[in-house]
Design an enzyme around this catalytic site. Structure first.
Site, PDB file in Angstrom:
ATOM      1  CB  SER A 137      32.351  87.116  23.548  1.00 25.04           C
ATOM      2  OG  SER A 137      31.672  85.918  23.233  1.00 25.04           O
ATOM      3  CE1 TYR A 147      33.209  85.473  28.923  1.00 26.88           C
ATOM      4  CE2 TYR A 147      31.628  85.212  27.135  1.00 26.88           C
ATOM      5  CZ  TYR A 147      32.928  85.295  27.577  1.00 26.88           C
ATOM      6  OH  TYR A 147      33.958  85.215  26.664  1.00 26.88           O
TER       7      TYR A 147
END
Length: 253
Positions: A137, A147
Site C-alpha cells: 500500500s 497497518y
C-alpha cells in the site's frame, strides 16, 4: 498453462487478480476464508474462461491453515508460477485502543503469512522461474499505525527479494495502491464517503491489478498504480514525517 495462487481471492483486489489472470488463460488456486464466495467465483471463471480453478479455504491468521497453503506452493508435481499475497484487513488507527489480539492477528496475516508463503513458493520457483506479487500500500511509505508498518515491511522485503532472487529467475513485486474501490473499507465498518477522501484520489481495482501485473512482468520491485500516488510517494521523501502522518490520519489507504 501457468498456475497462479491468490490469497484473499474471495473479493476486492484478490478477485480482480483472479479475473484478469483467468482472462490470460492462467489456471488458478483461490485462497480465502469464505468457501461459498470462493466456489461462486471459481464457477464463474471456469464457465467464462475454461481454466482450471482449485479452491483452498484457509484463514491465514491460523498457523495450520497457512501451512496447508504453503504445502500447495511446495508441490513440485503441480507447481505454482505466480503467488499473489493479497489477503489482509484493516483496523482502526488508534493502536492503544485496539484489542492487542486483533493487532497480533493483523500482523500474522499481513507479515508472517506473506513471509511463510513466499518462502514456500521460492522452494519450487528458484531455477524454474516464477513471480511473486505482494499487495502492499501507499501507506507503507507513511508513518501510520501498524497497518503502515506492515506494508512498509512488505515493500522493503520485496525490494530485497527482487534483487536477491533475480539470479534464480524469480521476480518479487510490491504493488502499492492508494484508496481503491473495493469492500476493504466496508469490512472496517465505514460507509461510502466516511473516509473523508476526495473522489480524485480513488482508484479502480481493474486499473490497480492491470498495472500491478504489468510491472511484475517487467520485473519491477515496486509498483505504484497511477500518477497521483506516484507523486504522493515522491513527496513523502521530502516532507516531514509529522506532516505526512497527520494527513494520513484522515483515512486508511
Amino acid at each position: 498453462m501457468p498456475t497462479a495462487l491468490i490469497t484473499g481471492a474471495s473479493a476486492g483486489l484478490g478477485a480482480e487478480f483472479a479475473r484478469q489472470l483467468a482472462r490470460r488463460r492462467a489456471d488458478l488456486v483461490l485462497v480465502a476464508r469464505s468457501a461459498d464466495a470462493l466456489e461462486e467465483l471459481a464457477a464463474e471463471l471456469r464457465s467464462a474462461h475454461g481454466v482450471a480453478v482449485e479452491v483452498l479455504t484457509a484463514d491465514l491468521a491460523v498457523q495450520g491453515d497457512v501451512e496447508r497453503v504453503a504445502d500447495r506452493l511446495r508441490d513440485t508435481d503441480d507447481p505454482v508460477d505466480l503467488l499473489v499475497n493479497n489477503a489482509g484487513f484493516g483496523l482502526p488507527l488508534q493502536f492503544a485502543d485496539n484489542d492487542i489480539d486483533d493487532e497480533v492477528r493483523h500482523l500474522r496475516v499481513h507479515v508472517e503469512a506473506s513471509m511463510r508463503l513466499m518462502h514456500a513458493a521460492l522452494q519450487t520457483m528458484r531455477g524454474r522461474g516464477g513471480r511473486i506479487i505482494n499487495v502492499a500500500s501507499v501507506a507503507g511509505f507513511i508513518s501510520r499505525s501498524t497497518y503502515s508498518a506492515c506494508k512498509a515491511w512488505l515493500i522493503g522485503f520485496s525490494r530485497w527479494a527482487n534483487a536477491e532472487y533475480a539470479r534464480d529467475r524469480v521476480s518479487v513485486t510490491a504493488v502499492c495502491p492508494g484508496f481503491t474501490h473495493t469492500s476493504f473499507h466496508e469490512r472496517m465498518g465505514l460507509a461510502v464517503g466516511e473516509e473523508g477522501v476526495p473522489g480524485l484520489m480513488w482508484l479502480n481495482a481493474t486499473d490497480v491489478v492491470r498495472e500491478g501485473l504489468r510491472d511484475a512482468a517487467r520485473g519491477r520491485a515496486v509498483s505504484i498504480p497511477s500518477w497521483r500516488y506516484k507523486a504522493i510517494v515522491a513527496l513523502t521523501r521530502v516532507l516531514p514525517g509529522s506532516l505526512t502522518s497527520g494527513v494520513a490520519r484522515r483515512g486508511r489507504v
